[in-house]
Design an enzyme around this catalytic site. Structure first.
Site, PDB file in Angstrom:
ATOM      1  N   HIS A 179       0.852  -1.193   0.000  1.00 28.06           N
ATOM      2  CA  HIS A 179       0.000   0.000   0.000  1.00 28.06           C
ATOM      3  C   HIS A 179       0.884   1.238   0.000  1.00 28.06           C
ATOM      4  O   HIS A 179       1.944   1.255   0.598  1.00 28.06           O
ATOM      5  CB  HIS A 179      -0.900   0.011   1.253  1.00 28.06           C
ATOM      6  CG  HIS A 179      -2.082   0.898   1.107  1.00 28.06           C
ATOM      7  ND1 HIS A 179      -2.030   2.237   1.383  1.00 28.06           N
ATOM      8  CD2 HIS A 179      -3.341   0.648   0.680  1.00 28.06           C
ATOM      9  CE1 HIS A 179      -3.217   2.778   1.160  1.00 28.06           C
ATOM     10  NE2 HIS A 179      -4.033   1.834   0.724  1.00 28.06           N
ATOM     11  N   ASP A 183      -7.968  -5.244  -0.389  1.00 24.88           N
ATOM     12  CA  ASP A 183      -8.408  -6.111  -1.495  1.00 24.88           C
ATOM     13  C   ASP A 183      -8.058  -7.577  -1.284  1.00 24.88           C
ATOM     14  O   ASP A 183      -8.476  -8.422  -2.086  1.00 24.88           O
ATOM     15  CB  ASP A 183      -7.770  -5.617  -2.802  1.00 24.88           C
ATOM     16  CG  ASP A 183      -8.338  -4.267  -3.216  1.00 24.88           C
ATOM     17  OD1 ASP A 183      -7.576  -3.371  -3.607  1.00 24.88           O
ATOM     18  OD2 ASP A 183      -9.566  -4.101  -3.089  1.00 24.88           O
TER      19      ASP A 183
END
Ligand code: SDX
Length: 428
Positions: A307, A364
């Site tokens: 991320h 996700d």
């Protein structure tokens, strides 16, 4: 006492204001840098650049903290509902009972879309990816409601536009799914609540009386809450930039849908499922895929990992991982992909490559396993992300427009040819 940063350029020292946010974040305000020094800054990918101040969402990537308007995501996921969180993000406060009833009723009564929109579906190939359909239809809403291109911010008109968008996106999403199966669409039944109505339009079959499963409704409500906003991510920044030209909210959100579709952003949830299925087909050897992800030349990444901001656990991934076990147990679903995902996570979190680069599971990584368990096909996963992120996009757009922010127009450093004269073709 205001703070300043000192910058010395070509022997001259300048003072640049430092601004401090309510959570202690610090920024050097370079609004006047070019006027003062003739210099601009360069930060490809905006890894160190703030595009705006905002009061919508706070996240701390090092601590794994995520708050919507000050409320911790853990509390909202456990105690709130998606529509209540949508109201909170857009209007800044949790609604009173009366405020929520007005908000919810305004959405419930606008779930139908103009019949002419159904004709647009006929123009798409049957295997059209639903995200491409959604981006087109979101922008098409501005043609069905031409008042939406009025750049004035009349509060009633804005609230009507917002209600229409939140109400119609699930209908369009479910119709995109039905269209991709060559099935007739289901019209919204306003006896259902927001999540139930979406599930009805997705899964109700002719003749059968459809009864939404409360386990599925609760799981979906929680997933949409967890996806509702995430400060200045790629798609929210896209909505802000597109919206800054004062185009309609619908067109700005259409830009956000297109940006979210990318495999590095919201499209990752579909890629994660496809990756887990590939590992399963390959015999479940996670170590082989971990090694591939570490090999720069493989072109393979561990989708759902890493991320830009979180250098610790993504708090959403932690909640979704727990929800995975609960939902699959309640539904009696035994999905080998969940075990593969857990093994992948366990191996990666103990591998120096992932530890050094601070790569953790993101939002996700586990979400697709729940979507699959409740019957949502893989090519609809990113549409689910878009349905969740819609109130966040709206809140970010509204804040940008209400703050009367200027049209976004970044500068650049030119590195091409310097001036040269045209040469006729016969002399080249
Ligand atoms: C979302 O911004 C948001 O808030 C987004 C989001 C939201 O709610 O809106 O949280 C939603 O988009 C989540 C992210 C979903 N995407 C993926 O899961 C795709 C896989 N992950 C990545 O490609 C990557 O981690 C990003 C895109 C998420 C972040 O990329 P960055 O910040 O640009 O970092 P990078 O690509 O420069 O990676 C840094 C290093 C690189 O190695 P070096 O060149 O330094 O040696 O880490 C490596 C990368 O090769 N790396 C990975 C990896 N992610 C980064 N290596 C293997 N597998 C991965 N998944």
């Amino acid at each position: 006492m205001s703070k300043f940063a000192e910058l010395t350029l070509d022997g001259k020292t300048y003072q640049l204001p430092v601004i401090v946010g309510t959570e202690g974040e610090h920024a050097i305000d370079i609004t006047k840098l070019r006027d003062m020094t003739g210099y601009i800054t360069l930060d490809t990918g905006y890894k160190n650049t703030g595009s705006t101040t905002s009061a919508v969402t706070f996240l701390d990537g090092e601590q794994g903290i995520l708050h919507y308007r000050g409320y911790p995501i853990e509390q909202l996921a456990e105690k709130s509902t998606f529509l209540e969180v949508a109201y909170l993000l857009i209007h800044g406060e949790l609604p009173t009972k009366e405020q929520f009833e007005v908000f919810e009723r305004g959405i419930r009564r606008r779930t139908l879309v103009n019949e002419d929109m159904r004709k647009i579906f006929d123009g798409f190939p049957v295997n059209a990816h639903p995200m491409g359909v959604m981006a087109a239809l979101a922008s098409a809403l501005a043609t069905f409601y031409p008042g939406a291109i009025d750049p004035n911010l009349d509060p009633d008109a804005i609230n009507l536009r917002i209600a229409r968008l939140i109400a119609k996106m699930p209908t369009l999403a479910a119709w995109a799914y039905k269209n991709s199966n060559g099935h007739p669409v289901n019209y919204p039944q306003n006896k259902f609540n927001y999540i139930e109505n979406f599930l009805y339009m997705m899964f109700s079959l002719p003749v059968e009386e459809y009864t939404p499963d409360p386990v599925v409704v609760d799981a979906l409500d929680k997933l949409l809450i967890l996806h509702a906003d995430h400060e200045q991510n790629c798609s929210a920044s896209t909505v802000r930039l597109v919206g800054s030209s004062q185009v309609s909210l619908y067109s700005a959100v259409s830009g956000g849908i297109s940006s979210l579709w990318g495999p590095l952003h919201g499209g990752a949830n579909q890629e994660v499922l496809e990756m887990l299925e590939a590992i399963h087909q390959d015999g479940g050897n996670v170590d082989k895929f971990i090694e591939k992800a570490k090999d720069k030349n493989s072109g393979f990444r561990l989708m759902g990992f890493g991320h830009r901001v979180y250098k610790n656990f993504d708090p959403r991934a932690k909640i979704i991982k727990v929800a995975c076990d609960n939902v699959l147990n309640k539904l009696g679903v035994n999905d080998p992909l969940l075990e593969i995902a857990k093994k992948l996570e366990e191996r990666a979190l103990n591998d120096p490559y992932f530890v050094e680069k601070k790569l953790y599971p993101n939002v996700d990584f586990y979400s697709g396993i729940i979507y699959k368990a409740i019957g949502i096909p893989t090519n609809m996963f990113t549409v689910m992300f878009a349905l969740g992120r819609l109130p966040g996009w709206i809140a970010q757009w509204l804040e940008m427009r209400t703050d009367k922010q200027p049209i976004g127009r970044p500068r650049q450093i030119y590195t091409g040819h310097t001036k040269r004269d045209y040469v006729p073709m016969e002399q080249r």
